[in-house]
Motif scaffolding. Structure first.
Motif, mmCIF file in Angstrom:
data_model
loop_
_atom_site.group_PDB
_atom_site.id
_atom_site.type_symbol
_atom_site.label_atom_id
_atom_site.label_comp_id
_atom_site.label_asym_id
_atom_site.label_seq_id
_atom_site.Cartn_x
_atom_site.Cartn_y
_atom_site.Cartn_z
ATOM 1 N N HIS A 251 1.066 -1.255 -0.458
ATOM 2 C CA HIS A 251 -0.355 0.163 -0.096
ATOM 3 C C HIS A 251 0.846 1.393 0.014
ATOM 4 O O HIS A 251 1.009 2.136 -0.726
ATOM 5 C CB HIS A 251 -0.795 0.471 1.265
ATOM 6 C CG HIS A 251 -2.242 -0.649 1.213
ATOM 7 N ND1 HIS A 251 -2.308 -1.967 1.583
ATOM 8 C CD2 HIS A 251 -2.885 -0.853 0.734
ATOM 9 C CE1 HIS A 251 -3.490 -2.694 0.842
ATOM 10 N NE2 HIS A 251 -3.952 -2.462 0.685
ATOM 11 N N GLU A 255 0.169 4.360 -2.484
ATOM 12 C CA GLU A 255 -1.638 5.497 -2.766
ATOM 13 C C GLU A 255 -1.011 6.567 -3.351
ATOM 14 O O GLU A 255 -2.104 6.556 -3.642
ATOM 15 C CB GLU A 255 -0.280 5.704 -0.961
ATOM 16 C CG GLU A 255 1.153 6.275 -0.707
ATOM 17 C CD GLU A 255 0.984 5.462 0.595
ATOM 18 O OE1 GLU A 255 0.248 5.644 1.975
ATOM 19 O OE2 GLU A 255 2.215 6.252 1.294
ATOM 20 N N GLU A 256 0.422 6.691 -3.783
ATOM 21 C CA GLU A 256 0.400 8.265 -4.599
ATOM 22 C C GLU A 256 -0.760 7.628 -6.097
ATOM 23 O O GLU A 256 -1.109 8.560 -6.001
ATOM 24 C CB GLU A 256 1.657 8.337 -4.667
ATOM 25 C CG GLU A 256 1.743 10.292 -5.431
ATOM 26 C CD GLU A 256 1.069 10.617 -4.978
ATOM 27 O OE1 GLU A 256 0.785 11.726 -5.012
ATOM 28 O OE2 GLU A 256 1.486 10.730 -3.386
ATOM 29 N N VAL A 258 -2.908 5.849 -6.453
ATOM 30 C CA VAL A 258 -4.296 6.115 -5.846
ATOM 31 C C VAL A 258 -5.196 7.376 -5.460
ATOM 32 O O VAL A 258 -5.936 7.565 -6.527
ATOM 33 C CB VAL A 258 -4.026 4.760 -4.620
ATOM 34 C CG1 VAL A 258 -5.532 5.156 -4.203
ATOM 35 C CG2 VAL A 258 -4.081 3.606 -5.096
ATOM 36 N N ARG A 259 -4.186 7.643 -5.214
ATOM 37 C CA ARG A 259 -4.437 9.536 -4.626
ATOM 38 C C ARG A 259 -4.808 10.412 -6.294
ATOM 39 O O ARG A 259 -4.878 11.117 -6.916
ATOM 40 C CB ARG A 259 -3.266 9.507 -4.220
ATOM 41 C CG ARG A 259 -3.463 9.535 -2.532
ATOM 42 C CD ARG A 259 -3.208 10.764 -1.599
ATOM 43 N NE ARG A 259 -1.782 10.524 -2.279
ATOM 44 C CZ ARG A 259 -0.801 10.000 -1.050
ATOM 45 N NH1 ARG A 259 -1.448 9.883 0.232
ATOM 46 N NH2 ARG A 259 0.608 10.268 -1.451
ATOM 47 N N ARG A 260 -4.035 9.754 -6.927
ATOM 48 C CA ARG A 260 -3.820 11.052 -8.996
ATOM 49 C C ARG A 260 -5.269 10.229 -9.498
ATOM 50 O O ARG A 260 -4.999 10.525 -10.476
ATOM 51 C CB ARG A 260 -2.419 10.580 -9.623
ATOM 52 C CG ARG A 260 -1.569 11.516 -8.750
ATOM 53 C CD ARG A 260 0.455 11.006 -9.323
ATOM 54 N NE ARG A 260 0.383 9.338 -10.015
ATOM 55 C CZ ARG A 260 0.953 9.726 -9.161
ATOM 56 N NH1 ARG A 260 2.492 10.687 -8.358
ATOM 57 N NH2 ARG A 260 1.749 8.239 -9.814
ATOM 58 N N GLY A 261 -4.999 9.052 -9.021
ATOM 59 C CA GLY A 261 -6.385 8.297 -10.153
ATOM 60 C C GLY A 261 -5.795 7.277 -10.570
ATOM 61 O O GLY A 261 -6.382 6.550 -11.624
#
Length: 306
Positions: A251, A255-256, A258-261
């Motif tokens: 994760h 995670e980065e 995921v934050r950026r889509g």
């Protein structure tokens, strides 16, 4: 009392030991920051002083003579005793200074350790850092590293380990991939998806995915895939971000994205299995102030919430 050795002779001994370790004058020169000619001259002076040949030289290689092997064993022990004496003294220093040599895998380097180093450098300006970033397990003792960060449970009894974290794993894919192939809903659905495998360099075998079943037990999910990555595990993430399939990764790495889509976690109910990362150092060494400072800094920073 007359001096038995001078700095030149001690330097020649160090060059000799490094050349014997690496099997090459050129490699020894690169490792110690001198020229191959300087290594050759130093060892020639040493042979002249001792009156024996230390190496058998050919145009392509060098190898120790019988006398050379005996001399190396004794000299290596002496150099280690000198290094131990220096560590004992520097361990009493209150201000961390000097060079730290650290080996760290690519995953942990890029997504955990490297972002912490500017703050460490600001806090300890007297410490110089030299990093080996790669997935080959160096020998901390023999290769001269002060610290290593490793994945998995430490097996070497010569080392002391401080746990950094149990890093959680998840399954991730790009939105574009999921828009075409659909979201898997249960474990069995993975059989109809492109699952990107990582091949372990140490065994040449695929790394199983660690998943939690309905009873929250950790299980190995082994599978066959036509999409495989060797050597650099970060390749599975890049491939997944490009829409190539589903990957399993920590994760803290995903995670980065995921934050950026760029990535979406899939089958989150199967996530939560962990693998441990630890920072290791030799148990028979006096810890220098710089080693203590670095270990404490990284352990605190990684475990800090948020």
């Amino acid at each position: 009392m007359a001096r038995s050795f001078d700095p030149v002779q001690l330097g020649s001994i160090e060059l000799f030991c490094k050349a014997a370790e690496l099997g090459s004058f050129t490699a020894a020169a690169e490792a110690l920051g001198v020229t191959p000619a300087a290594v050759s001259r130093s060892i020639a002076r040493l042979e002249q002083r001792l009156g024996v040949r230390l190496f058998v030289r050919t145009t392509r290689s060098i190898r120790l003579t019988e006398d050379g092997a005996l001399y190396r064993a004794e000299c290596q022990q002496a150099l280690e005793q000198i290094a131990e004496a220096e560590r004992a003294i520097t361990g009493r220093q209150t201000t961390p200074t000097g060079l730290l040599r650290i080996s760290v895998p690519t995953t942990y380097a890029h997504h955990r350790l490297l972002p912490l180093l500017p703050a460490f450098a600001q806090a300890y300006p007297g410490v110089a850092l030299e990093l080996n970033i790669g997935n080959r397990n160096v020998d901390l003792v023999d290769d001269g590293y002060d610290l290593v960060i490793r994945l998995g449970e430490p097996q070497d009894s010569r080392l002391i380990a401080r746990k950094l974290e149990d890093a959680t794993l998840g399954l991730f894919a790009a939105p574009a991939y999921l828009a075409v192939r659909g979201h898997p809903q249960v474990l069995a659905d993975l059989a109809g998806h492109d699952c990107i495998q990582f091949i372990l360099p140490s065994t040449g075998r695929p790394l199983p995915w660690l998943l939690r079943d309905a009873q929250h037990r950790v299980v190995d999910h082994a599978f066959q895939s036509r999409q495989r990555v060797h050597e650099d595990v970060l390749g599975v993430v890049t491939w997944a971000r490009a829409g190539g399939g589903i990957c399993q990764i920590y994760h803290f790495i995903a995670e980065e994205a995921v934050r950026r889509g760029e990535l979406v976690e899939v089958l989150p109910q199967l996530a939560g299995a962990t693998r441990p990362f630890s920072i290791l150092y030799p148990q028979n060494r006096h810890l220098s102030a710089r080693v203590r400072a670095f270990v404490d800094f990284v352990v605190e920073a990684v475990r800090r919430p948020g």
